[in-house]
Design an enzyme around this catalytic site. Sequence first.
Site, mmCIF file in Angstrom:
data_model
loop_
_atom_site.group_PDB
_atom_site.id
_atom_site.type_symbol
_atom_site.label_atom_id
_atom_site.label_comp_id
_atom_site.label_asym_id
_atom_site.label_seq_id
_atom_site.Cartn_x
_atom_site.Cartn_y
_atom_site.Cartn_z
ATOM 1 N N SER A 1 0.837 -1.207 0.000
ATOM 2 C CA SER A 1 0.000 0.000 0.000
ATOM 3 C C SER A 1 0.869 1.253 0.000
ATOM 4 O O SER A 1 0.392 2.347 -0.302
ATOM 5 C CB SER A 1 -0.947 0.013 1.204
ATOM 6 O OG SER A 1 -0.228 -0.233 2.392
ATOM 7 N N GLU B 1 -8.959 -10.057 3.918
ATOM 8 C CA GLU B 1 -9.350 -8.676 3.602
ATOM 9 C C GLU B 1 -10.728 -8.660 2.969
ATOM 10 O O GLU B 1 -11.007 -9.406 2.027
ATOM 11 C CB GLU B 1 -8.312 -8.050 2.648
ATOM 12 C CG GLU B 1 -8.683 -6.617 2.272
ATOM 13 C CD GLU B 1 -7.539 -5.806 1.656
ATOM 14 O OE1 GLU B 1 -6.397 -6.291 1.599
ATOM 15 O OE2 GLU B 1 -7.822 -4.650 1.255
HETATM 16 O O1 KIV Z 1 -0.423 -3.425 1.655
HETATM 17 C C1 KIV Z 1 -1.179 -3.345 2.631
HETATM 18 O O2 KIV Z 1 -1.302 -2.311 3.293
HETATM 19 C C2 KIV Z 1 -1.979 -4.527 2.968
HETATM 20 C C3 KIV Z 1 -3.062 -4.329 3.980
HETATM 21 C C4 KIV Z 1 -4.252 -3.762 3.304
HETATM 22 C C5 KIV Z 1 -3.366 -5.573 4.692
HETATM 23 O O3 KIV Z 1 -1.772 -5.555 2.428
#
Ligand code: KIV
Length: 278
Positions: A58, A194
């Site tokens: 993310s 998720e």
């Molecule tokens: O990349 C991320 O932040 C994630 C979370 C949404 C679990 O995989």
Amino acid sequence: MAQPYLSDPSTRPARIRIGHLTEAKQRGEKFSMITCYDTMLAEIFDQAGIETLLVGDSAANTVLGYNSTLRITLDEMIVFAKAVVNGARRALVVADLPFGSYEQSPAQAVASAVRLMKEAGVHAIKIEGDERFAPYVDAMVAAGVPVIAHIGFTPQSEHALGGYKVQGRGDSAAQLVRTAVALQDAGAFAVLLEMVPSPVAAEVDAALRVPTIGIGAGSSTTGQVLVWQDMLGLGTGRTPRFVKKYANLREVISEAVTEYHQDVANGSFPSVEYEFEK
Ligand code: KIV
């Protein structure tokens, strides 16, 4: 609820290991995970007692400003992961294998995971994918890499899944449980769910001996994870339904920076107390 062990400062371990997370599930205790991409926040989250820090892909959106997680590279992930490892004293640091760094083969997954562990010093990795990735998990675990399997909505498959959609509804719930069990049996030490309906997440959790970690998956999972910019109110745009906003940092930072800008413009900063004497 059993007596807290991980969250009680008098009993919590000096260093969180994967075994502590397994024990948390056995004890009926919860643990927290927050995304993190830099040293100072790693220190703050660690000192607040957060058990696990996720260097999530993310970072593609929240730090690099890409419009998709698909664009972040392994080299970029390694830079963020190093910073988090340098700031964390107690928390278990987990990093994502980004899109394109593992899908070709279990050997590619092992090579990428080893880079994250060797060059950045993370303690575990997370991989997105269904039961077809069980051999990948198996190969990484055999190489000494602790693995979290991320199922349900997997952002790297955003285009294949047709957008951000809740997974595991209706007939696909049973398949989600089978997927989780297959990845656990391949050696994953936790399964991250998720955007899964809460009763389905509860079914998955009940079917596993390893802990589950939820994001938009209700309260039955052993752990919870949130993206820090979402939970602390730094981002713009729509807040996902599953996010609780614990602060409005965008407002706090914006007010402070506006005040600084005005102080510079009207000459009130720097005043004498911020100057060096001769
Ligand atoms: O990349 C991320 O932040 C994630 C979370 C949404 C679990 O995989």
